[in-house]
Design a protein around this motif. Structure first.
Motif, PDB file in Angstrom:
ATOM      1  N   PRO A 137       0.826  -1.212   0.000  1.00  0.00           N
ATOM      2  CA  PRO A 137       0.000   0.000   0.000  1.00  0.00           C
ATOM      3  C   PRO A 137       0.860   1.262   0.000  1.00  0.00           C
ATOM      4  O   PRO A 137       2.030   1.245   0.406  1.00  0.00           O
ATOM      5  CB  PRO A 137      -0.781  -0.124   1.309  1.00  0.00           C
ATOM      6  CG  PRO A 137       0.136  -0.904   2.205  1.00  0.00           C
ATOM      7  CD  PRO A 137       0.847  -1.883   1.309  1.00  0.00           C
ATOM      8  N   LEU A 138       0.272   2.358  -0.444  1.00  0.00           N
ATOM      9  CA  LEU A 138       0.955   3.646  -0.377  1.00  0.00           C
ATOM     10  C   LEU A 138       1.257   4.019   1.063  1.00  0.00           C
ATOM     11  O   LEU A 138       2.311   4.591   1.367  1.00  0.00           O
ATOM     12  CB  LEU A 138       0.092   4.737  -1.023  1.00  0.00           C
ATOM     13  CG  LEU A 138      -0.219   4.587  -2.511  1.00  0.00           C
ATOM     14  CD1 LEU A 138      -1.170   5.691  -2.958  1.00  0.00           C
ATOM     15  CD2 LEU A 138       1.060   4.609  -3.332  1.00  0.00           C
ATOM     16  N   THR A 139       0.318   3.726   1.926  1.00  0.00           N
ATOM     17  CA  THR A 139       0.468   3.920   3.363  1.00  0.00           C
ATOM     18  C   THR A 139      -0.627   3.111   4.039  1.00  0.00           C
ATOM     19  O   THR A 139      -1.529   2.588   3.366  1.00  0.00           O
ATOM     20  CB  THR A 139       0.373   5.413   3.758  1.00  0.00           C
ATOM     21  OG1 THR A 139       0.746   5.568   5.142  1.00  0.00           O
ATOM     22  CG2 THR A 139      -1.037   5.959   3.570  1.00  0.00           C
ATOM     23  N   VAL A 140      -0.567   2.989   5.343  1.00  0.00           N
ATOM     24  CA  VAL A 140      -1.611   2.303   6.112  1.00  0.00           C
ATOM     25  C   VAL A 140      -2.057   3.238   7.225  1.00  0.00           C
ATOM     26  O   VAL A 140      -1.226   3.793   7.956  1.00  0.00           O
ATOM     27  CB  VAL A 140      -1.106   0.976   6.708  1.00  0.00           C
ATOM     28  CG1 VAL A 140      -2.205   0.311   7.543  1.00  0.00           C
ATOM     29  CG2 VAL A 140      -0.655   0.030   5.597  1.00  0.00           C
ATOM     30  N   ILE A 141      -3.368   3.419   7.342  1.00  0.00           N
ATOM     31  CA  ILE A 141      -3.923   4.291   8.376  1.00  0.00           C
ATOM     32  C   ILE A 141      -4.806   3.475   9.322  1.00  0.00           C
ATOM     33  O   ILE A 141      -5.367   2.457   8.935  1.00  0.00           O
ATOM     34  CB  ILE A 141      -4.743   5.445   7.770  1.00  0.00           C
ATOM     35  CG1 ILE A 141      -5.916   4.901   6.919  1.00  0.00           C
ATOM     36  CG2 ILE A 141      -3.845   6.359   6.952  1.00  0.00           C
ATOM     37  CD1 ILE A 141      -6.877   5.979   6.422  1.00  0.00           C
ATOM     38  N   LYS A 142      -4.909   3.948  10.538  1.00  0.00           N
ATOM     39  CA  LYS A 142      -5.828   3.342  11.509  1.00  0.00           C
ATOM     40  C   LYS A 142      -7.238   3.875  11.288  1.00  0.00           C
ATOM     41  O   LYS A 142      -8.223   3.137  11.395  1.00  0.00           O
ATOM     42  CB  LYS A 142      -5.362   3.639  12.925  1.00  0.00           C
ATOM     43  CG  LYS A 142      -6.243   3.038  14.007  1.00  0.00           C
ATOM     44  CD  LYS A 142      -5.724   3.383  15.397  1.00  0.00           C
ATOM     45  CE  LYS A 142      -6.632   2.809  16.478  1.00  0.00           C
ATOM     46  NZ  LYS A 142      -6.156   3.162  17.843  1.00  0.00           N
ATOM     47  N   ASP A 143      -7.338   5.169  11.006  1.00  0.00           N
ATOM     48  CA  ASP A 143      -8.627   5.799  10.710  1.00  0.00           C
ATOM     49  C   ASP A 143      -8.348   7.068   9.926  1.00  0.00           C
ATOM     50  O   ASP A 143      -7.194   7.385   9.593  1.00  0.00           O
ATOM     51  CB  ASP A 143      -9.447   6.071  11.977  1.00  0.00           C
ATOM     52  CG  ASP A 143      -8.718   6.964  12.974  1.00  0.00           C
ATOM     53  OD1 ASP A 143      -8.148   7.999  12.554  1.00  0.00           O
ATOM     54  OD2 ASP A 143      -8.701   6.634  14.177  1.00  0.00           O
TER      55      ASP A 143
END
Length: 241
Positions: free
Chosen positions: A201-207
């Motif tokens: 992924p480009l990045t991973v977020i929690k929310d």
């Protein structure tokens, strides 16, 4: 945005707009118990989340089950899920503010989910989210669900945005694979998986409190092409279905 051609953000629903996987798993577990199955639903969804419920159910029976029977089981599971989740429906933190900011920044927005229309309404209409999406694509709109590319490919086509200008928000490996098969980039949402479990992924977020539309634009500019889908990873996940 600097370029006159729009970018598009495509969102999965379960595990992305809402953090509902544990309720989905509980509904599956109750159904399994009713039919004498010992499959662990949480572990099952960690692998197969994103697939239509009938496909998920097909993997847990050791004997062939007619399609009509699988659809009946899926309806039972859906009833259990809605009952369990009824009083817990709420958006992922920061979602509405992010959607509003994304529209203001010029992004086109679409929903791409494996859910049926009534299930989509169960979430979107209760949370007043439908108006934010230019396009909504669900189970009834495509011949093949995730990990096939159809859901996101159809959404992009309806938006009028080419795949290379689309980014998908997904919480599931099979959804991430669907994005890459559609030649799109992906941002992971770690409601179901740990960050390290995603492919690329480009990045991973929690929310959605952890991301702004401006940061999404920068990520897209920094990584101009989508990864190739990892066929071996997908095969391990859904057992060659």
């Amino acid at each position: 945005m600097a370029d006159s051609a729009p970018y598009a953000l495509l969102f999965d629903m379960d595990g992305v707009l809402v953090d509902n996987t544990r309720y989905q798993a509980r509904a599956f577990q109750l159904l399994f118990r009713e039919h004498g199955l010992t499959t662990n639903a949480r572990r099952l969804l960690a692998r197969l989340n994103g697939m239509p419920a009938t496909n998920i159910l097909q993997t847990v029976f050791r004997h062939p089950v007619p399609k009509k029977q699988l659809e009946e089981y899926a309806s039972q599971r859906e009833f259990l899920y809605r009952t369990l989740y009824w009083n817990h429906r709420r958006e992922l933190p920061g979602l509405t503010a992010f959607l509003q900011a994304a529209r203001a920044a010029g992004f086109r927005l679409a929903l791409g989910t494996g859910s049926a229309p009534e299930t989509i309404g169960y979430i979107l209409d209760h949370l007043h989210l439908r108006s934010y999406f230019d396009v909504i694509v669900g189970k009834a709109d495509v011949p093949n669900g995730k990990p096939h590319a159809d859901t996101f490919a159809v959404a992009a086509r309806k938006l009028g945005v080419p795949p290379e200008r689309c980014v998908v928000f997904e919480d599931a490996i099979l959804g991430e694979q669907a994005a890459y098969r559609a030649r799109m980039r992906c941002i992971g949402v770690s409601t179901t998986l740990r960050a390290g479990q995603f492919q690329a992924p480009l990045t991973v977020i929690k929310d959605f409190t952890q991301l702004t539309p401006e940061q999404v634009y920068e990520l897209l500019e920094d990584t101009p092409t989508a990864p190739r889908p990892d066929k071996a990873l997908a095969r391990r996940q859904y057992m060659q279905l």
